[in-house]
Write a protein that holds these residues in place. Structure first.
Motif, mmCIF file in Angstrom:
data_model
loop_
_atom_site.group_PDB
_atom_site.id
_atom_site.type_symbol
_atom_site.label_atom_id
_atom_site.label_comp_id
_atom_site.label_asym_id
_atom_site.label_seq_id
_atom_site.Cartn_x
_atom_site.Cartn_y
_atom_site.Cartn_z
ATOM 1 N N GLY A 241 -3.526 -9.730 -2.556
ATOM 2 C CA GLY A 241 -3.131 -10.937 -1.829
ATOM 3 C C GLY A 241 -1.621 -11.018 -1.712
ATOM 4 N N ILE A 242 -1.097 -11.267 -0.512
ATOM 5 C CA ILE A 242 0.348 -11.193 -0.292
ATOM 6 C C ILE A 242 1.126 -12.237 -1.094
ATOM 7 C CG2 ILE A 242 0.113 -10.183 2.007
ATOM 8 C CD1 ILE A 242 0.740 -12.958 3.168
ATOM 9 N N ILE A 243 0.471 -13.299 -1.561
ATOM 10 C CA ILE A 243 1.175 -14.312 -2.347
ATOM 11 C C ILE A 243 1.628 -13.776 -3.702
ATOM 12 C CG2 ILE A 243 -0.002 -16.241 -1.220
ATOM 13 C CD1 ILE A 243 -1.805 -16.461 -3.706
ATOM 14 N N ARG A 244 1.148 -12.593 -4.086
ATOM 15 C CA ARG A 244 1.516 -12.024 -5.389
ATOM 16 C C ARG A 244 2.738 -11.107 -5.320
ATOM 17 N NH1 ARG A 244 -3.925 -13.004 -6.091
ATOM 18 N NH2 ARG A 244 -4.391 -13.858 -8.167
ATOM 19 N N TYR A 245 3.370 -11.011 -4.156
ATOM 20 C CA TYR A 245 4.432 -10.008 -4.010
ATOM 21 C C TYR A 245 5.661 -10.605 -3.328
ATOM 22 C CZ TYR A 245 0.222 -7.353 -4.888
ATOM 23 O OH TYR A 245 -0.952 -6.914 -5.440
ATOM 24 N N THR A 246 6.803 -10.031 -3.673
ATOM 25 C CA THR A 246 8.052 -10.429 -3.042
ATOM 26 C C THR A 246 8.938 -9.198 -2.871
ATOM 27 O OG1 THR A 246 9.919 -11.977 -3.154
ATOM 28 C CG2 THR A 246 9.251 -10.940 -5.211
ATOM 29 N N VAL A 247 9.825 -9.242 -1.922
ATOM 30 C CA VAL A 247 10.698 -8.098 -1.635
ATOM 31 C C VAL A 247 11.533 -7.760 -2.871
ATOM 32 C CG1 VAL A 247 12.650 -7.307 -0.244
ATOM 33 C CG2 VAL A 247 10.771 -8.556 0.836
ATOM 34 N N GLY A 248 11.573 -6.463 -3.181
ATOM 35 C CA GLY A 248 12.304 -5.986 -4.349
ATOM 36 C C GLY A 248 11.440 -5.789 -5.574
ATOM 37 N N GLN A 249 10.195 -6.258 -5.530
ATOM 38 C CA GLN A 249 9.294 -6.158 -6.676
ATOM 39 C C GLN A 249 8.877 -4.714 -6.923
ATOM 40 O OE1 GLN A 249 6.044 -8.936 -6.469
ATOM 41 N NE2 GLN A 249 4.722 -7.718 -7.802
ATOM 42 N N ARG A 250 8.865 -4.320 -8.185
ATOM 43 C CA ARG A 250 8.419 -2.979 -8.571
ATOM 44 C C ARG A 250 7.193 -3.049 -9.482
ATOM 45 N NH1 ARG A 250 11.757 1.466 -12.288
ATOM 46 N NH2 ARG A 250 10.036 2.952 -12.462
ATOM 47 N N LYS A 251 7.195 -3.993 -10.433
ATOM 48 C CA LYS A 251 6.103 -4.089 -11.396
ATOM 49 C C LYS A 251 4.913 -4.828 -10.796
ATOM 50 C CE LYS A 251 9.193 -4.049 -15.406
ATOM 51 N NZ LYS A 251 9.629 -4.782 -16.618
ATOM 52 N N GLY A 252 3.752 -4.557 -11.363
ATOM 53 C CA GLY A 252 2.560 -5.286 -10.980
ATOM 54 C C GLY A 252 1.894 -4.805 -9.703
ATOM 55 N N LEU A 253 2.264 -3.615 -9.227
ATOM 56 C CA LEU A 253 1.656 -3.106 -7.998
ATOM 57 C C LEU A 253 0.284 -2.487 -8.261
ATOM 58 C CD1 LEU A 253 4.772 -1.404 -6.325
ATOM 59 C CD2 LEU A 253 3.941 -3.761 -6.085
ATOM 60 N N GLY A 254 0.079 -1.980 -9.457
ATOM 61 C CA GLY A 254 -1.207 -1.374 -9.787
ATOM 62 C C GLY A 254 -1.419 -0.014 -9.160
ATOM 63 N N LEU A 255 -0.329 0.650 -8.746
ATOM 64 C CA LEU A 255 -0.409 1.980 -8.144
ATOM 65 C C LEU A 255 0.510 2.934 -8.906
ATOM 66 C CD1 LEU A 255 -0.130 1.019 -4.363
ATOM 67 C CD2 LEU A 255 -2.219 1.547 -5.629
ATOM 68 N N SER A 256 0.217 4.201 -8.800
ATOM 69 C CA SER A 256 1.034 5.217 -9.461
ATOM 70 C C SER A 256 1.659 6.130 -8.408
ATOM 71 C CB SER A 256 0.166 6.048 -10.417
ATOM 72 O OG SER A 256 0.941 7.046 -11.043
ATOM 73 N N PHE A 257 2.976 6.346 -8.536
ATOM 74 C CA PHE A 257 3.712 7.204 -7.610
ATOM 75 C C PHE A 257 4.595 8.157 -8.412
ATOM 76 C CE2 PHE A 257 2.956 3.279 -5.251
ATOM 77 C CZ PHE A 257 2.476 3.763 -4.045
ATOM 78 N N PRO A 258 4.942 9.302 -7.845
ATOM 79 C CA PRO A 258 5.839 10.221 -8.556
ATOM 80 C C PRO A 258 7.268 9.694 -8.651
ATOM 81 C CG PRO A 258 5.342 11.040 -6.351
ATOM 82 C CD PRO A 258 4.440 9.886 -6.602
ATOM 83 N N GLN A 259 7.613 8.688 -7.825
ATOM 84 C CA GLN A 259 8.946 8.090 -7.861
ATOM 85 C C GLN A 259 8.789 6.566 -7.830
ATOM 86 O OE1 GLN A 259 7.760 9.733 -5.126
ATOM 87 N NE2 GLN A 259 7.483 7.916 -3.818
#
Length: 360
Positions: A241-259
């Motif tokens: 849900g978009i209400i859980r996110y704001t520009v610049g956010q890194r934590k709490g995405l629930g995804l894994s990336f190499p960077q």
């Protein structure tokens, strides 16, 4: 500043040390004060667990404010602005998040409730001025000016950029020339029970900081999941849900990336959250609407300023161009990180607030 004979001032009191010392200083300056606590929350919301016991206008805060006012020999009243607060602050806050913005509700509260409504109530009660415990200053130099508080760490001029000339002419800010340490010392010397009360860093109606939970409870509607996408359109996974996110956010995405990956934008029309690397967070310009100017009638374009894009952001050199009666473009000398829709951009000339607007 000393009071004129017979000057009555309506003092906004929250139960905190700042507004208490503001009332103390006004009494020492000879003003006839009237202490006022604002009831901002409809009765049922405390029972629903949306706020904490020490939140704004809680029973504890009300009793503290009453105790201080009575100790200073001031009458004390509670003004019920709960429906105005619901309409002008809570609903604006929720709507902004649903549109993919990150609002600052303290600015709306000052504009429409704490100052907007209080100035009207002051006139109705034959008070010549309204006073608050904000760390900022009001000066007169041809026109009324809003200036930073002298305590750089506590300056709150950012939250007050919507003030008008008429409001500034009737506003008293007794703490503008003091530091927080000095304020606490004055409270301690006066025997105030809140002299060392801890300050909350959270929004008063979301004391636990969980904005999404608050919005879902308030609207009784769960946020709709959607896609995380890259800036090139690739789908990375599902968001909650978009209400859980704001520009610049890194934590709490629930995804894994190499960077490291960050929220770089929100697309409410397609219910998508855009992700990218940190370099994609930087921008050298922004546009703002709902413009309010204090130090000038209009911006002589182009105008050199320093600009602050959020409260704790260090203001940066920029050039501003007014593009319409209520719109402007701000061009920074250096790209800024995480310029965020819904936040306020406030313009300064040294310690003077020129004005500001809402980033979009």
């Amino acid at each position: 500043m000393s009071a004129d004979n017979g000057s009555r001032v309506l003092v906004a009191m929250s139960g905190g040390v700042d507004s208490s010392v503001a009332a103390l200083l006004l009494k020492r300056q000879g003003y006839e004060g009237m202490g006022v606590l604002l009831k901002l929350f409809p009765g049922g919301e405390d029972k629903e667990g949306l706020r904490g016991e020490k939140a704004c206008c809680s029973l504890e805060s009300a009793e503290t404010a009453r105790s201080v006012a009575m100790g200073l020999g001031m009458p004390f009243y509670v003004f019920n602005f709960s429906e105005d607060f619901r309409r002008e602050v809570l609903e604006r806050f929720i709507t902004a998040y649903q549109k993919g913005e990150t609002p600052n509700p303290c600015i709306s509260c000052n504009r429409y409730i704490k100052l907007g409504k209080l100035f009207r109530r002051a006139a109705e009660t034959d008070c010549s001025h309204v006073a608050t415990g904000h760390y900022a200053r009001v000066e007169r130099s041809g026109r009324w000016l809003l200036k930073k508080g002298l305590d750089e760490d506590k300056d709150q001029s950012y939250f007050l950029y919507n003030l008008t000339q008429d409001q500034l002419s009737h506003l008293l800010l007794p703490l503008g020339g003091l530091t927080k340490a000095q304020v606490r010392r004055l409270a301690e010397e006066a025997g105030f029970i809140n002299a060392h009360r801890q300050e909350s860093q959270d929004i008063c109606f979301v004391p636990d900081g969980d904005y999404a939970r608050f919005i879902e409870q308030y609207t009784n509607t769960p946020a709709e999941p959607g896609d995380f996408v890259g800036t090139a359109g690739q789908v990375y996974g599902s968001h909650r849900g978009i209400i859980r996110y704001t520009v610049g956010q890194r934590k709490g995405l629930g995804l894994s990336f190499p960077q490291p990956m960050y929220v770089c934008g929100i697309d409410p029309d397609n219910n998508r959250v855009l992700l990218g690397e940190e370099a994609e967070l930087f921008s050298d310009r922004l546009t703002a609407r709902d413009l309010n100017l204090i130090a000038v009638d209009s911006i002589p374009s182009p105008m050199r300023v320093t600009a602050k894009i959020r409260y704790r952001h260090k203001e940066q050199p920029a050039t501003v161009v007014q593009t319409g009666p209520e719109e402007m473009e701000v061009r920074f000398d250096k790209p800024q990180r995480a310029v965020t829709r819904g936040q306020a951009v406030v313009l300064y000339d040294c310690d003077t607030v020129i004005g500001g607007g809402t980033i979009y």
